[in-house]
Design a protein around this motif. Structure first.
Motif, short mmCIF file in Angstrom:
data_model
loop_
_atom_site.label_atom_id
_atom_site.label_comp_id
_atom_site.label_asym_id
_atom_site.label_seq_id
_atom_site.Cartn_x
_atom_site.Cartn_y
_atom_site.Cartn_z
N PHE A 129 -8.56 5.65 -2.42
CA PHE A 129 -7.50 5.59 -1.42
C PHE A 129 -6.75 4.26 -1.49
N MET A 130 -7.46 3.18 -1.80
CA MET A 130 -6.77 1.90 -2.00
C MET A 130 -5.90 1.96 -3.26
N ALA A 131 -6.35 2.70 -4.26
CA ALA A 131 -5.55 2.88 -5.48
C ALA A 131 -4.26 3.62 -5.16
N ILE A 132 -4.33 4.63 -4.31
CA ILE A 132 -3.14 5.38 -3.91
C ILE A 132 -2.14 4.45 -3.21
N ALA A 133 -2.66 3.61 -2.31
CA ALA A 133 -1.78 2.69 -1.60
C ALA A 133 -1.13 1.69 -2.55
N TYR A 134 -1.92 1.12 -3.46
CA TYR A 134 -1.37 0.13 -4.40
C TYR A 134 -0.34 0.76 -5.33
N ALA A 135 -0.60 1.96 -5.79
CA ALA A 135 0.35 2.62 -6.70
C ALA A 135 1.72 2.75 -6.04
N ALA A 136 1.72 3.17 -4.77
CA ALA A 136 3.00 3.30 -4.06
C ALA A 136 3.65 1.95 -3.82
N LEU A 137 2.86 0.93 -3.51
CA LEU A 137 3.41 -0.40 -3.31
C LEU A 137 4.04 -0.94 -4.59
N ALA A 161 -12.65 -3.21 0.51
CA ALA A 161 -11.53 -2.32 0.17
C ALA A 161 -10.19 -2.94 0.56
N THR A 162 -10.09 -3.42 1.78
CA THR A 162 -8.82 -4.00 2.22
C THR A 162 -8.51 -5.29 1.47
N THR A 163 -9.55 -6.05 1.13
CA THR A 163 -9.33 -7.29 0.39
C THR A 163 -8.87 -7.00 -1.04
N ALA A 164 -9.43 -5.97 -1.65
CA ALA A 164 -8.97 -5.57 -2.97
C ALA A 164 -7.50 -5.17 -2.94
#
Length: 297
Positions: free
Chosen positions: A45-53, A139-142
């Protein structure tokens, strides 16, 4: 205070440190590279957020996949893997398949694990590691680390400003209506959809709660049918036009803190998950059916 709650409270400091660490790490994707980001569970889920960012920052096409679903044969300039434990089977197997084929970068909390040899470049965020089974601050720190590496993103606060918002998020009281609800639906758009997925997962993991998550514009295409009195619709980021009225029409409780950075708002959802677990007699430090890492035999 539970161990999980204590770790949640440390996130503002972790994000500040992540922003500084990103400035000196040379394994992050370069602008223009075609990138895939991968992980399992929360890390996905963090990967999904980063990809969009990253795409919002104009730095190049970026996809996100669960490690078990990574598309074989697709060409990328770099693959980024997120794994707190450094031992997750699906992540290690994928990096083994990519070794010598495409440059890989991993983010981990534990430098004494196989991930150190599996990836070409490793960012060790061991100061954000957790004793808890349920992931929160790593997760949030990554994500903060990766986000800081993107520089300025139109319409998105800096990581430093997000950390300031998180200082408020860790201490302000949660709304009584949210604590007393029987069902929660988390919504997001763009990068915040990944946060919505993660918020729902935290509620299920810690408290066994009835939660769902959707892209915000899809909410009215069916999911709104579950909303009503005693049920919450929680929006990460800017509310789509008309959504507040639709939630009110069906009697639901809307949560929307548009002034907060969405990552800081996720901290509030983490706190809700812990509070709900405790109110139900569950131990958030020892969630049912879960282990720190999934190692397949």
């Amino acid at each position: 205070m539970s161990r999980t709650a204590a770790e949640i409270a440390t996130q503002p400091a972790c994000w500040h440190r992540a922003a500084e660490a990103a400035l000196t790490f040379d394994g992050l994707p370069k602008p223009g590279e075609r990138v895939a980001v991968t992980g399992c569970g929360t890390s996905w889920f963090m990967a999904i957020a980063y990809a969009a960012l990253r795409e919002a920052a104009g730095q190049g096409e970026t996809d996100a996949f669960a490690s078990s679903e990574f598309p074989a044969g697709r060409t990328y300039d770099r693959v980024v893997a997120i794994t707190r434990s450094g031992t997750t089977t699906e992540v290690l197997e994928l990096l083994g398949e990519l070794k010598g084929v495409v440059p890989t970068t991993a983010l981990t909390a534990d430098p004494k694990t196989p991930i150190m040899d599996a990836a070409d470049s490793v960012a060790v965020l061991d100061w954000a590691d957790e004793e808890s089974v349920v992931q929160t601050r790593f997760a949030t720190t990554a994500l903060a680390f990766l986000r800081a590496g993107l520089g300025d993103i139109p319409g998105v606060k800096s990581v430093a400003d997000a950390a300031v918002d998180a200082e408020l998020a860790v201490r302000e009281p949660l709304p009584s209506a949210v604590l007393a609800a029987e069902q929660w639906t988390f919504l997001g758009r763009g990068w915040t959809y990944g946060l919505a997925l993660e918020a729902a997962l935290k509620m299920r993991e810690a408290a066994g709660a009835w939660t769902e998550s959707y892209p915000a514009m899809e909410y009215r295409h069916g999911p709104i049918s579950i909303t009503g009195p005693g049920r919450v619709a929680w929006m990460f980021g800017v509310l789509p036009e008309g959504l507040a009225g639709d939630v009110a029409r069906v009697g639901g409780e809307l949560v929307a803190r548009e002034e907060l950075d969405p990552l800081a708002d996720l901290v509030r959802a983490q706190r809700l998950a812990v509070a709900l677990a405790e109110s139900r007699g569950f131990d958030p430090d020892n969630p049912r059916n879960l282990t720190r890492s999934v190692i397949l035999g």
